[in-house]
Design an enzyme around this catalytic site. Structure first.
Site, PDB file in Angstrom:
ATOM      1  N   LYS A 120       0.829  -1.207   0.000  1.00  0.00           N
ATOM      2  CA  LYS A 120       0.000   0.000   0.000  1.00  0.00           C
ATOM      3  C   LYS A 120       0.869   1.266   0.000  1.00  0.00           C
ATOM      4  CE  LYS A 120      -2.844   0.914   3.539  1.00  0.00           C
ATOM      5  NZ  LYS A 120      -2.608   2.263   4.061  1.00  0.00           N
ATOM      6  N   ASP A 138      -6.929   1.305   0.753  1.00  0.00           N
ATOM      7  CA  ASP A 138      -6.976   1.367   2.212  1.00  0.00           C
ATOM      8  C   ASP A 138      -8.402   1.053   2.667  1.00  0.00           C
ATOM      9  OD1 ASP A 138      -8.460   3.583   1.598  1.00  0.00           O
ATOM     10  OD2 ASP A 138      -7.385   4.938   2.940  1.00  0.00           O
TER      11      ASP A 138
END
Ligand code: SF4
Length: 210
Positions: A120, A138
Protein backbone atom coordinates in the site's frame (compact mmCIF):
# COMPACT_ATOMS: atom_id res chain seq x y z
CA UNK A 1 -22.10 -2.71 -11.95
CA UNK A 2 -22.05 -2.04 -15.67
CA UNK A 3 -19.25 -0.08 -17.27
CA UNK A 4 -21.41 2.89 -18.29
CA UNK A 5 -22.40 3.48 -14.68
CA UNK A 6 -18.83 3.03 -13.52
CA UNK A 7 -17.69 5.58 -16.09
CA UNK A 8 -20.31 8.07 -14.91
CA UNK A 9 -19.29 7.66 -11.26
CA UNK A 10 -15.64 8.30 -12.08
CA UNK A 11 -16.54 11.23 -14.34
CA UNK A 12 -18.52 12.87 -11.56
CA UNK A 13 -15.74 12.34 -9.01
CA UNK A 14 -13.31 13.90 -11.50
CA UNK A 15 -15.56 16.87 -12.25
CA UNK A 16 -15.93 17.46 -8.52
CA UNK A 17 -12.15 17.40 -7.91
CA UNK A 18 -10.08 17.52 -11.14
CA UNK A 19 -6.66 17.51 -9.47
CA UNK A 20 -6.84 15.43 -6.31
CA UNK A 21 -3.85 14.67 -4.14
CA UNK A 22 -2.99 13.31 -0.72
CA UNK A 23 -3.86 15.24 2.42
CA UNK A 24 -0.40 14.45 3.80
CA UNK A 25 1.92 17.46 3.65
CA UNK A 26 5.09 16.89 1.62
CA UNK A 27 7.36 18.69 -0.79
CA UNK A 28 9.70 15.90 -1.97
CA UNK A 29 9.34 12.15 -2.66
CA UNK A 30 11.40 11.52 0.49
CA UNK A 31 9.07 13.61 2.66
CA UNK A 32 6.10 11.75 1.16
CA UNK A 33 7.68 8.34 1.79
CA UNK A 34 8.34 9.12 5.46
CA UNK A 35 4.86 10.64 5.93
CA UNK A 36 3.23 7.53 4.46
CA UNK A 37 5.30 5.22 6.70
CA UNK A 38 4.21 7.32 9.68
CA UNK A 39 0.56 7.30 8.61
CA UNK A 40 -0.09 3.56 9.10
CA UNK A 41 -3.09 3.30 11.42
CA UNK A 42 -2.89 7.06 12.10
CA UNK A 43 -4.68 10.08 10.67
CA UNK A 44 -3.14 12.36 8.07
CA UNK A 45 -3.88 15.32 10.36
CA UNK A 46 -1.86 13.72 13.16
CA UNK A 47 1.05 12.92 10.83
CA UNK A 48 1.04 16.47 9.42
CA UNK A 49 1.28 17.93 12.93
CA UNK A 50 4.42 15.87 13.53
CA UNK A 51 6.07 16.39 10.14
CA UNK A 52 5.33 20.14 10.22
CA UNK A 53 7.78 20.26 13.14
CA UNK A 54 10.16 17.56 11.91
CA UNK A 55 10.74 18.57 8.27
CA UNK A 56 12.01 22.13 8.91
CA UNK A 57 14.69 20.48 11.10
CA UNK A 58 15.33 17.31 9.08
CA UNK A 59 13.90 16.37 5.67
CA UNK A 60 16.67 14.31 4.05
CA UNK A 61 17.79 10.72 4.71
CA UNK A 62 21.07 12.01 6.18
CA UNK A 63 19.43 14.55 8.48
CA UNK A 64 16.80 12.15 9.84
CA UNK A 65 19.38 9.36 10.19
CA UNK A 66 21.54 11.76 12.21
CA UNK A 67 18.67 12.29 14.67
CA UNK A 68 18.74 8.60 15.55
CA UNK A 69 15.75 6.67 16.90
CA UNK A 70 15.64 8.73 20.09
CA UNK A 71 15.89 12.09 18.37
CA UNK A 72 13.23 11.15 15.82
CA UNK A 73 10.92 9.81 18.54
CA UNK A 74 10.83 13.29 20.06
CA UNK A 75 9.04 14.56 16.93
CA UNK A 76 6.70 11.65 16.28
CA UNK A 77 5.67 10.50 19.74
CA UNK A 78 2.11 11.80 19.25
CA UNK A 79 1.60 9.28 16.44
CA UNK A 80 0.41 5.72 17.11
CA UNK A 81 3.05 2.96 17.04
CA UNK A 82 5.76 5.63 17.16
CA UNK A 83 8.46 3.34 18.58
CA UNK A 84 8.25 0.84 15.73
CA UNK A 85 7.85 3.62 13.18
CA UNK A 86 10.93 5.48 14.47
CA UNK A 87 13.03 2.34 14.07
CA UNK A 88 11.65 1.70 10.57
CA UNK A 89 12.25 5.27 9.44
CA UNK A 90 15.85 5.33 10.68
CA UNK A 91 16.57 1.99 8.99
CA UNK A 92 14.88 3.19 5.80
CA UNK A 93 17.11 6.30 5.83
CA UNK A 94 20.21 4.12 6.26
CA UNK A 95 19.24 1.94 3.29
CA UNK A 96 18.42 4.96 1.13
CA UNK A 97 21.84 6.45 1.92
CA UNK A 98 23.79 3.22 1.46
CA UNK A 99 21.96 1.65 -1.49
CA UNK A 100 20.11 4.36 -3.36
CA UNK A 101 22.31 7.47 -3.24
CA UNK A 102 19.83 9.06 -0.80
CA UNK A 103 17.15 9.07 -3.49
CA UNK A 104 13.74 7.41 -3.16
CA UNK A 105 13.78 4.59 -5.75
CA UNK A 106 11.07 4.66 -8.41
CA UNK A 107 10.70 0.90 -8.19
CA UNK A 108 8.08 -1.24 -6.45
CA UNK A 109 10.64 -3.91 -5.62
CA UNK A 110 13.09 -1.49 -4.00
CA UNK A 111 10.38 0.41 -2.15
CA UNK A 112 8.84 -2.75 -0.72
CA UNK A 113 12.29 -3.82 0.50
CA UNK A 114 12.38 -0.80 2.85
CA UNK A 115 11.33 -1.36 6.50
CA UNK A 116 7.78 -0.22 7.16
CA UNK A 117 6.94 -0.15 3.45
CA UNK A 118 4.34 -2.63 2.21
CA UNK A 119 2.39 -2.79 -1.01
CA UNK A 120 0.00 0.00 0.00
CA UNK A 121 2.77 2.45 0.93
CA UNK A 122 4.67 1.62 -2.26
CA UNK A 123 1.50 2.22 -4.27
CA UNK A 124 0.98 5.63 -2.67
CA UNK A 125 4.58 6.72 -3.32
CA UNK A 126 4.63 5.40 -6.90
CA UNK A 127 1.30 7.13 -7.59
CA UNK A 128 1.66 10.41 -5.76
CA UNK A 129 5.39 11.09 -6.09
CA UNK A 130 5.95 9.54 -9.52
CA UNK A 131 2.54 9.56 -11.24
CA UNK A 132 2.20 5.81 -11.71
CA UNK A 133 -1.37 4.52 -12.25
CA UNK A 134 -1.27 2.46 -9.05
CA UNK A 135 -4.22 2.14 -6.68
CA UNK A 136 -3.44 1.91 -2.97
CA UNK A 137 -6.47 0.29 -1.40
CA UNK A 138 -6.98 1.37 2.21
CA UNK A 139 -9.98 0.93 4.48
CA UNK A 140 -11.86 3.84 2.81
CA UNK A 141 -11.34 2.58 -0.74
CA UNK A 142 -12.22 -0.95 0.30
CA UNK A 143 -15.50 0.25 1.83
CA UNK A 144 -16.51 2.61 -0.98
CA UNK A 145 -15.66 0.12 -3.73
CA UNK A 146 -17.73 -2.62 -2.10
CA UNK A 147 -20.68 -0.47 -1.03
CA UNK A 148 -21.15 1.19 -4.39
CA UNK A 149 -20.30 -2.10 -6.19
CA UNK A 150 -17.75 -0.18 -8.25
CA UNK A 151 -15.24 -2.99 -7.61
CA UNK A 152 -16.15 -5.72 -5.17
CA UNK A 153 -13.70 -7.98 -3.36
CA UNK A 154 -13.31 -9.85 -0.09
CA UNK A 155 -10.00 -8.21 0.83
CA UNK A 156 -7.91 -5.18 -0.15
CA UNK A 157 -5.81 -7.14 -2.65
CA UNK A 158 -8.91 -8.38 -4.49
CA UNK A 159 -10.37 -4.86 -4.62
CA UNK A 160 -7.07 -3.48 -5.93
CA UNK A 161 -6.98 -6.18 -8.60
CA UNK A 162 -10.58 -5.45 -9.61
CA UNK A 163 -10.10 -1.68 -9.70
CA UNK A 164 -6.99 -2.05 -11.85
CA UNK A 165 -9.03 -4.18 -14.24
CA UNK A 166 -12.22 -2.11 -14.50
CA UNK A 167 -11.12 1.52 -14.08
CA UNK A 168 -10.48 3.09 -17.50
CA UNK A 169 -6.93 4.38 -18.06
CA UNK A 170 -7.97 8.04 -18.05
CA UNK A 171 -9.02 7.76 -14.37
CA UNK A 172 -6.34 5.43 -13.04
CA UNK A 173 -3.81 7.95 -11.71
CA UNK A 174 -6.41 9.83 -9.64
CA UNK A 175 -8.96 7.19 -8.67
CA UNK A 176 -7.37 6.28 -5.36
CA UNK A 177 -7.50 9.88 -4.13
CA UNK A 178 -11.12 10.32 -5.21
CA UNK A 179 -12.20 7.16 -3.44
CA UNK A 180 -10.23 7.91 -0.25
CA UNK A 181 -11.71 11.41 -0.02
CA UNK A 182 -15.18 10.12 -0.80
CA UNK A 183 -14.84 7.52 1.96
CA UNK A 184 -13.34 9.96 4.43
CA UNK A 185 -15.92 12.72 4.07
CA UNK A 186 -19.11 11.32 2.48
CA UNK A 187 -19.27 7.53 2.41
CA UNK A 188 -18.11 7.34 6.01
CA UNK A 189 -17.91 4.04 7.86
CA UNK A 190 -20.66 4.29 10.45
CA UNK A 191 -23.41 6.18 8.63
CA UNK A 192 -22.77 7.18 5.02
CA UNK A 193 -24.00 10.64 4.05
CA UNK A 194 -26.06 9.45 1.11
CA UNK A 195 -28.25 12.57 1.14
CA UNK A 196 -25.30 14.74 0.14
CA UNK A 197 -23.52 12.19 -2.06
CA UNK A 198 -22.83 13.21 -5.68
CA UNK A 199 -23.08 9.60 -6.89
CA UNK A 200 -26.15 8.59 -4.88
CA UNK A 201 -28.26 7.81 -7.96
CA UNK A 202 -25.52 5.55 -9.35
CA UNK A 203 -24.40 3.80 -6.16
CA UNK A 204 -25.77 0.27 -5.70
CA UNK A 205 -25.55 0.16 -1.87
CA UNK A 206 -28.77 -1.39 -0.50
CA UNK A 207 -28.92 0.45 2.84
CA UNK A 208 -28.56 4.07 1.80
CA UNK A 209 -29.32 6.68 4.44
CA UNK A 210 -31.70 9.61 3.96
S1 SF4 B 1 -24.90 6.82 -1.86
FE1 SF4 B 1 -24.30 6.46 0.26
S2 SF4 B 1 -23.40 4.42 0.25
FE2 SF4 B 1 -23.46 5.13 -1.86
S3 SF4 B 1 -21.46 6.08 -2.22
FE3 SF4 B 1 -22.87 7.67 -1.60
S4 SF4 B 1 -22.58 7.85 0.60
FE4 SF4 B 1 -21.73 5.87 -0.02
Amino acid sequence: MNKEKRYEILSRLRANNPHPTTELNFSTPFELLIAVILSAQSTDVGVNKATDKLYPIANTPEAIYALGVEGLTHYIKTIGLFNAKAKNVIETCRILIEKHGSVVPESREHLEALPGVGRKTANVVLNTAFGWPTIAVDTHIYRVSNRTKLAMGKNVDKVEEKLLKVVPAEFKVDVHHWLILHGRYTCIARKPRCGSCIIEDLCEFKDKTE
